[in-house]
Design an enzyme around this catalytic site. Sequence first.
Site, mmCIF file in Angstrom:
data_model
loop_
_atom_site.group_PDB
_atom_site.id
_atom_site.type_symbol
_atom_site.label_atom_id
_atom_site.label_comp_id
_atom_site.label_asym_id
_atom_site.label_seq_id
_atom_site.Cartn_x
_atom_site.Cartn_y
_atom_site.Cartn_z
ATOM 1 N N HIS A 114 0.931 -1.214 -0.060
ATOM 2 C CA HIS A 114 -0.051 0.005 -0.086
ATOM 3 C C HIS A 114 1.175 1.263 0.069
ATOM 4 O O HIS A 114 0.131 2.508 0.014
ATOM 5 C CB HIS A 114 -0.942 -0.050 1.454
ATOM 6 C CG HIS A 114 -0.108 0.008 2.607
ATOM 7 N ND1 HIS A 114 -0.896 0.138 3.670
ATOM 8 C CD2 HIS A 114 1.110 -0.428 2.934
ATOM 9 C CE1 HIS A 114 -0.192 0.170 4.736
ATOM 10 N NE2 HIS A 114 1.107 -0.486 4.298
ATOM 11 N N HIS A 115 2.009 1.251 0.087
ATOM 12 C CA HIS A 115 2.952 2.455 0.143
ATOM 13 C C HIS A 115 3.510 2.806 -1.140
ATOM 14 O O HIS A 115 3.967 3.961 -1.494
ATOM 15 C CB HIS A 115 4.293 2.118 0.954
ATOM 16 C CG HIS A 115 3.977 2.159 2.263
ATOM 17 N ND1 HIS A 115 3.088 2.840 3.351
ATOM 18 C CD2 HIS A 115 4.267 1.077 3.127
ATOM 19 C CE1 HIS A 115 3.123 2.466 4.418
ATOM 20 N NE2 HIS A 115 3.729 1.284 4.382
ATOM 21 N N ALA A 116 3.282 1.995 -2.266
ATOM 22 C CA ALA A 116 4.118 2.100 -3.439
ATOM 23 C C ALA A 116 3.159 3.525 -4.321
ATOM 24 O O ALA A 116 2.194 3.652 -4.084
ATOM 25 C CB ALA A 116 3.867 1.159 -4.425
ATOM 26 N N SER A 122 8.252 2.658 -2.237
ATOM 27 C CA SER A 122 8.171 3.192 -0.971
ATOM 28 C C SER A 122 7.983 2.179 -0.049
ATOM 29 O O SER A 122 7.021 1.305 -0.224
ATOM 30 C CB SER A 122 7.109 4.478 -0.612
ATOM 31 O OG SER A 122 7.286 4.815 0.622
ATOM 32 N N ASP A 155 -0.622 5.326 2.850
ATOM 33 C CA ASP A 155 -0.559 6.579 2.086
ATOM 34 C C ASP A 155 -0.486 6.361 0.605
ATOM 35 O O ASP A 155 -1.116 7.259 -0.142
ATOM 36 C CB ASP A 155 0.806 7.273 2.421
ATOM 37 C CG ASP A 155 2.022 6.224 2.226
ATOM 38 O OD1 ASP A 155 1.829 4.999 2.373
ATOM 39 O OD2 ASP A 155 3.174 6.728 1.947
#
Length: 266
Positions: A114-116, A122, A155
């Site tokens: 879920h950070h990419a 990320s 994010d």
Amino acid sequence: YHPMKPHRVCMTHHLILSYDLCKHMEMYRPTLATEHMMRQYHSAEYISFMKNVNVDTFHENTSLLQQFNMGDDCPIFDKLYEYCAIYSGASIHAAQRLNHGLCHTAINWAGGLHHAKKGGASGFCYVNDIVLAILELMKYHARVLYIDIDIHHGDGVEEAFYHTDRCMTVSFHKYGQFFPGTGDLTDVGVREGQYYSVNAPLKTGIDDKTYDKLFRPVMQAVMDTYKPVSYTHLRAHETPEHLVCRLLLEKKKKKKEIYNIHYNNI
């Protein structure tokens, strides 16, 4: 030790087999995501870089490494592109099966990165399979709800849908001097997406009882207000043992329901 090491996926798979949970589900080999599929969200330059990067010479191009945030938490390793194609393809395939009514619940325990971001990696997340799956669900559903209960703020997914009301993102996460440092209570979305991003920033030390008292009323209000047609759910750092225990408990339930309302679940 990094929590996203592939052997944890193998552990989960073998525990599923050991507890005979496989008899209560259909299991599929993932269809690889194509470059075109991954570019539905990610930039062409970023996907091309991952596809063509050489593990022996990548260190010679520091400008591209910095541009795409590669290194440290996002190392370059052999078959990186294939790895991304496998887990992303699985999430896209899961969304497609939900869209066509071929299943009620779909789980990809190799996904949830879920950070990419659109143009870079990320937090050990390279391709955001969640965003790709939600885009697939949006082809058939007007409103998709994304629920993130990982300890880190979701994010990358929030950023992808920060400007739209087609997807509401809800994240319960640790906040304050903690990666990625986003997800404040006041981050609610902009333009058409204003008030369609919901964040519950939590401090260190919250226990299960307190978490439950917060989670249930917030999610009930979200369900009642947004009325999603489909929802996606992330437990990115759930251990294999926790996943199997939860599946064993869910197997005993007579109904498939969340707050007594039926939704699709990835």
